[in-house]
Design a protein around this motif. Structure first.
Motif, PDB file in Angstrom:
ATOM      1  N   MET A 289       0.837  -1.209   0.000  1.00 59.14           N
ATOM      2  CA  MET A 289       0.000   0.000   0.000  1.00 59.14           C
ATOM      3  C   MET A 289       0.876   1.265   0.000  1.00 59.14           C
TER       4      MET A 289
ATOM      5  N   GLU B 251      -8.242   9.132  -0.145  1.00 61.55           N
ATOM      6  CA  GLU B 251      -8.861   7.812   0.087  1.00 61.55           C
ATOM      7  C   GLU B 251      -9.495   7.250  -1.182  1.00 61.55           C
TER       8      GLU B 251
ATOM      9  N   ASN C 150      -4.042   2.514  -7.648  1.00 58.94           N
ATOM     10  CA  ASN C 150      -5.131   2.116  -6.763  1.00 58.94           C
ATOM     11  C   ASN C 150      -4.655   1.095  -5.724  1.00 58.94           C
ATOM     12  N   LEU C 151      -5.334   1.083  -4.579  1.00 63.74           N
ATOM     13  CA  LEU C 151      -4.935   0.210  -3.472  1.00 63.74           C
ATOM     14  C   LEU C 151      -5.960  -0.911  -3.322  1.00 63.74           C
TER      15      LEU C 151
ATOM     16  N   LEU D  70      -8.770  -1.830   6.561  1.00 66.92           N
ATOM     17  CA  LEU D  70      -9.149  -0.495   6.090  1.00 66.92           C
ATOM     18  C   LEU D  70      -8.529   0.597   6.966  1.00 66.92           C
TER      19      LEU D  70
ATOM     20  N   VAL E 283      -8.022  -3.475  -1.797  1.00 66.82           N
ATOM     21  CA  VAL E 283      -8.417  -3.979  -0.472  1.00 66.82           C
ATOM     22  C   VAL E 283      -9.374  -5.148  -0.680  1.00 66.82           C
TER      23      VAL E 283
ATOM     24  N   ILE F 293      -8.423   3.928  -2.721  1.00 66.33           N
ATOM     25  CA  ILE F 293      -8.841   2.604  -2.229  1.00 66.33           C
ATOM     26  C   ILE F 293      -9.796   1.961  -3.227  1.00 66.33           C
ATOM     27  N   THR F 294      -9.486   0.716  -3.604  1.00 67.95           N
ATOM     28  CA  THR F 294     -10.340  -0.028  -4.528  1.00 67.95           C
ATOM     29  C   THR F 294     -10.672  -1.373  -3.891  1.00 67.95           C
TER      30      THR F 294
ATOM     31  N   GLY G 231     -12.558  -5.002   3.628  1.00 68.01           N
ATOM     32  CA  GLY G 231     -11.447  -4.410   4.389  1.00 68.01           C
ATOM     33  C   GLY G 231     -11.667  -4.473   5.887  1.00 68.01           C
TER      34      GLY G 231
ATOM     35  N   VAL H  90      -4.886   0.911   5.884  1.00 64.21           N
ATOM     36  CA  VAL H  90      -4.719   1.575   4.576  1.00 64.21           C
ATOM     37  C   VAL H  90      -5.024   3.073   4.701  1.00 64.21           C
ATOM     38  N   LYS H  91      -6.068   3.404   5.448  1.00 64.41           N
ATOM     39  CA  LYS H  91      -6.406   4.829   5.620  1.00 64.41           C
ATOM     40  C   LYS H  91      -5.303   5.574   6.376  1.00 64.41           C
TER      41      LYS H  91
END
Ligand code: NAD
Ligand code: TYD
Length: 341
Positions: A197, A267, A206-207, A253, A209, A270-271, A213, A256-257
């Motif tokens: 990430m 944000e 894109n990340l 999640l 998840v 996030i995918t 998540g 990642v955030k």
């Protein structure tokens, strides 16, 4: 004391090599690693010329190579980090996980029996316990939690653990096992959640998840894990299992955030993607035993550790960019061809 560290060119093993050389300057550390895609000799460059360090490229399931090394080094301790370690890869191709993680463990322990050893330490994982439900935050994995695996990776690690305990009971081999929760920190291969990430966010990609998540992992800063293994292999009781974790539970999640926020990225990267088959919901370790018996406590909380980790990835771009480009795999040939000139 001579210590064979298998898998020392990987994430946790390399951190452990640095930890031992720094804290035990009189000990000799011999790294045995076959340099799979996850092994990176460049990581060990800072210690390659240390007189107390030796690197040997060999497979832990190669009996001849392992026995030759035991004959040469007469190790006091063997600590086995070498493994195929990525759950997603084990779902794609389980065979190599069984060969390295189970048969490799057997080969190492057979050599320990043949040549004699003070301690064989197996680095295992909390994934052998399976998972916990999200709606029971009161539940934690203890050393008595039954083995209940989900992925080919965790099944292979559990099989190895059972074999280690069988060698203790049947042959009296002086063994110990540690089962740790998810690690993070420097030299983490960028296929795993946190480095993946960070590297993708920095490239504005894109990340991915998995699922929603909401799966929970119990994150431990890698240096804390190294300190715990060091204690168990030197002072832990023979034939015992020790859980290692620091009560740092986060949903994917949340992780990642946090990374996006610290990097100043949106944000919207996030995918949500299709979930991992058999995806474990929650891991959470009860580390009471190692605390009570060996006085171990983690030093780094998640908030501090993730900052240090992001900082490391920002300051060491060349290390992970060479992995992403594949260039790191030619390092072994380059390193030795230059030295053999
Ligand atoms: P990694 O994948 O980063 O490194 C594995 C290392 O083992 C690599 O250097 C690789 O070249 C080497 N290796 C693989 N197969 C080999 C073989 N047949 N012979 C010799 N060397 C071989 O793994 P990691 O994340 O550093 O994990 C190390 C150990 O810790 C593993 O046993 C893993 O199961 C365990 N563990 C990892 C975590 C985690 O969060 N990463 C958590 C708990 C336990
Ligand atoms: P991972 O780093 O592969 O460790 P493990 O599966 O051993 O816990 O994954 C950590 C968590 O992150 C796990 O719940 C799966 C999830 N994950 C994603 O959501 N996206 C990804 O691209 C990856 C690699 C993992």
């Amino acid at each position: 004391m001579t210590i064979i560290v298998t898998g020392g060119a990987g994430f946790i093993g390399s951190n452990f090599v640095f930890y031992e050389l720094k804290n035990y300057p009189d000990d000799r550390i011999v790294c045995l690693d076959s340099l799979t895609y996850a092994g990176n000799l460049e990581t060990l460059e800072p210690v390659m010329d240390n007189k107390n360090f030796r690197f040997v490229k060999a497979d832990i399931s190669d009996k001849e190579a392992v026995e030759k090394l035991f004959e040469e080094e007469k190790p006091d301790i063997v600590v086995n980090f070498a493994a195929e370690s990525h759950v997603d890869r084990s779902i794609e191709d389980p065979g190599i996980f069984l060969r390295t993680n189970i048969l490799g463990t057997q080969t190492l322990m057979d050599a320990c029996r043949k040549y004699g050893i003070k301690r064989y330490h197996q680095v295992s994982t909390d994934e052998v316990y399976g998972d916990l439900p999200l709606d029971r935050p009161d539940l934690f994995f203890t050393e008595e939690t039954p083995i209940h695996t989900s992925s080919p990776y965790s099944a292979s690690k559990a099989a190895a653990d059972l074999l280690v305990l069988a060698y203790y009971r049947t042959y009296g081999l002086p063994v110990s096992i540690s089962r740790c929760s998810n690690n993070y920190g420097p030299y983490h291969f960028p296929e795993k959640l946190i480095p993946l990430m960070i590297s993708r966010a920095l490239a504005d990609e894109n990340l991915p998840v998995y699922g929603k998540g909401e799966n929970v992992r119990d994150w431990l800063y890698v240096e804390d894990h190294c300190a715990a293994i060091n204690l168990v292999m030197r002072k832990g009781r023979e034939g015992e299992v020790y859980n290692i974790g620091g009560h740092n539970e986060k949903t994917n999640l949340e992780v990642v955030k946090t990374i996006l926020k610290k990097l100043g990225k949106p944000e919207s990267l996030i995918t949500f993607v299709t979930d991992r088959p058999g995806h474990d919901m929650r891991y959470a370790i009860d580390p009471t035993k190692i605390h009570n018996e060996l006085g171990w406590l983690p030093e780094t909380c998640f908030e501090e550790g993730i900052e240090k980790t992001i900082e490391w990835y920002l300051n060491n771009r060349a290390w992970w960019e060479k992995i992403i480009s594949g260039e790191y795999q030619s390092y072994f040939d380059k390193f030795y061809s230059e030295r053999l000139k």
